[in-house]
Design an enzyme around this catalytic site. Sequence first.
Site, PDB file in Angstrom:
ATOM      1  N   GLY A   6     -26.349  15.782 -12.672  1.00  0.00           N
ATOM      2  CA  GLY A   6     -24.908  16.016 -12.715  1.00  0.00           C
ATOM      3  C   GLY A   6     -24.252  15.018 -13.648  1.00  0.00           C
ATOM      4  N   ALA A   7     -23.795  15.522 -14.804  1.00  0.00           N
ATOM      5  CA  ALA A   7     -23.158  14.645 -15.792  1.00  0.00           C
ATOM      6  C   ALA A   7     -21.650  14.796 -15.740  1.00  0.00           C
ATOM      7  CB  ALA A   7     -23.695  14.953 -17.185  1.00  0.00           C
ATOM      8  N   SER A 130     -15.043   3.758  -4.624  1.00  0.00           N
ATOM      9  CA  SER A 130     -15.401   3.502  -6.024  1.00  0.00           C
ATOM     10  C   SER A 130     -14.880   4.623  -6.890  1.00  0.00           C
ATOM     11  CB  SER A 130     -16.924   3.456  -6.181  1.00  0.00           C
ATOM     12  OG  SER A 130     -17.484   4.704  -5.849  1.00  0.00           O
ATOM     13  N   LYS A 183     -12.280  10.853   4.746  1.00  0.00           N
ATOM     14  CA  LYS A 183     -11.231  10.085   4.045  1.00  0.00           C
ATOM     15  C   LYS A 183     -10.562  10.959   2.984  1.00  0.00           C
ATOM     16  CE  LYS A 183     -13.295   9.452  -0.074  1.00  0.00           C
ATOM     17  NZ  LYS A 183     -12.734   9.648  -1.419  1.00  0.00           N
ATOM     18  N   ARG A 247      -8.329  12.219  -6.947  1.00  0.00           N
ATOM     19  CA  ARG A 247      -7.988  13.638  -7.130  1.00  0.00           C
ATOM     20  C   ARG A 247      -7.522  14.254  -5.814  1.00  0.00           C
ATOM     21  NH1 ARG A 247     -13.783  14.201  -9.772  1.00  0.00           N
ATOM     22  NH2 ARG A 247     -14.077  13.022  -7.847  1.00  0.00           N
ATOM     23  N   ASN A 248      -8.115  13.814  -4.685  1.00  0.00           N
ATOM     24  CA  ASN A 248      -7.679  14.336  -3.388  1.00  0.00           C
ATOM     25  C   ASN A 248      -6.234  13.926  -3.105  1.00  0.00           C
ATOM     26  OD1 ASN A 248     -10.096  15.624  -1.790  1.00  0.00           O
ATOM     27  ND2 ASN A 248     -10.935  13.909  -2.952  1.00  0.00           N
TER      28      ASN A 248
END
EC number: 1.1.1.94
Length: 318
Positions: A6-7, A130, A183, A247-248
Amino acid sequence: MIGVMGAGAFGTALAIALGKAGHTVNLWCRNADQARDMAELRCNRAYLPNAPFPESLHVTQDLALAAKGTALLIAVPLQSMRAAIADLGAPSAALVACCKGIELHSGLGPTRVLEDTLPGITSAVLTGPSFAADIAIGRPTALTLACADNVTGAVLQQALTTPTLRLYRTSDTVGAELGGALKNVMAIACGAVIGAGLGDSARAATMTRGFAEMQRIGAALGARPETLSGLSGLGDLALTCTSDLSRNYRLGLSLGTGEKFDPSITVEGAATAHAMLRIANEKGLDVPITRTVTELLDGSTTITDAIDALMTRPLKEE
Ligand SMILES: NC(=O)C1=CN([C@@H]2O[C@H](COP(=O)(O)OP(=O)(O)OC[C@H]3O[C@@H](n4cnc5c(N)ncnc54)[C@H](OP(=O)(O)O)[C@@H]3O)[C@@H](O)[C@H]2O)C=CC1
Ligand SMILES: O=C(CO)COP(=O)(O)O
């Protein structure tokens, strides 16, 4: 040697950090054009344009190559992970899920999805506070590495720790995964509170009652309380509920302001809220914030009605 599947933002950031620490890293990318672009430019222009690749980072489309070595870090969104790993076969590397969430149709977390899809493999999860952009430029970061098998966990902790990425270890995969999954739901709620102009006091209340909800769910599902109080729970809750980089949180902001949100952006908390609500209903758990987030996402309530409903619930002890 370490592989990364996954890049996107997180996979690339981890690959850069591990490459800078001296590992040979094979970063697997599913898209041929993107792979060529990254190999030529030596950066991931689509997801992390400001972080150059170290020499020891190799871009590959050979999944079997990425699955050789000490570990294969799987950094695709959780809802896509089952399909993404289906062709992995029987990898020699330990599989480390680097995603956060609960699978919508099965109710499983990352390591359970890995084990369900590839029976007999060794799995772990890397989670905690992170942002990819911080990891990629070498800012100090502390994460939780959870592996049910203590021997494998210790090997992975040693291998994946770098001078700027410090890993704490636990065998409580249930707690670490629930912290990372929930979270994001609470971050959507906090974003909605701020987006609607309700202020920092309301956000602090939402975070705190959100954490109480996480602890209640954790207790019912077998998580250790100290895991939820650690990096993967409280730590990531603090980061994600307070930063525009999340983003959330930004999805929540858009729910609060009524602005549109780009549906192509990875937001794990939306599916997770629905998955968690189903589990909570089955188990008879009280999850008012998770329920409210699903209703805001579905458009079946407004932020004003949602706050009224939360504020007028029967009074209780803390
Ligand atoms: N970004 C961050 O700061 C952090 C993210 N995480 C977690 O990491 C996970 C991944 O997020 P992130 O990297 O940010 O997401 P991105 O949207 O940045 O990247 C997602 C990556 O997954 C790939 N992908 C999607 N579906 C598949 C599939 N079926 N098969 C193969 N590859 C697939 C995408 O490929 P393509 O480009 O071709 O669509 C892309 O490379 C999430 O669970 C997130 O919560 C955790 C900590 C920090
Ligand atoms: O998980 C993250 C920080 O720990 C990243 O958060 P978002 O997925 O909300 O961007």
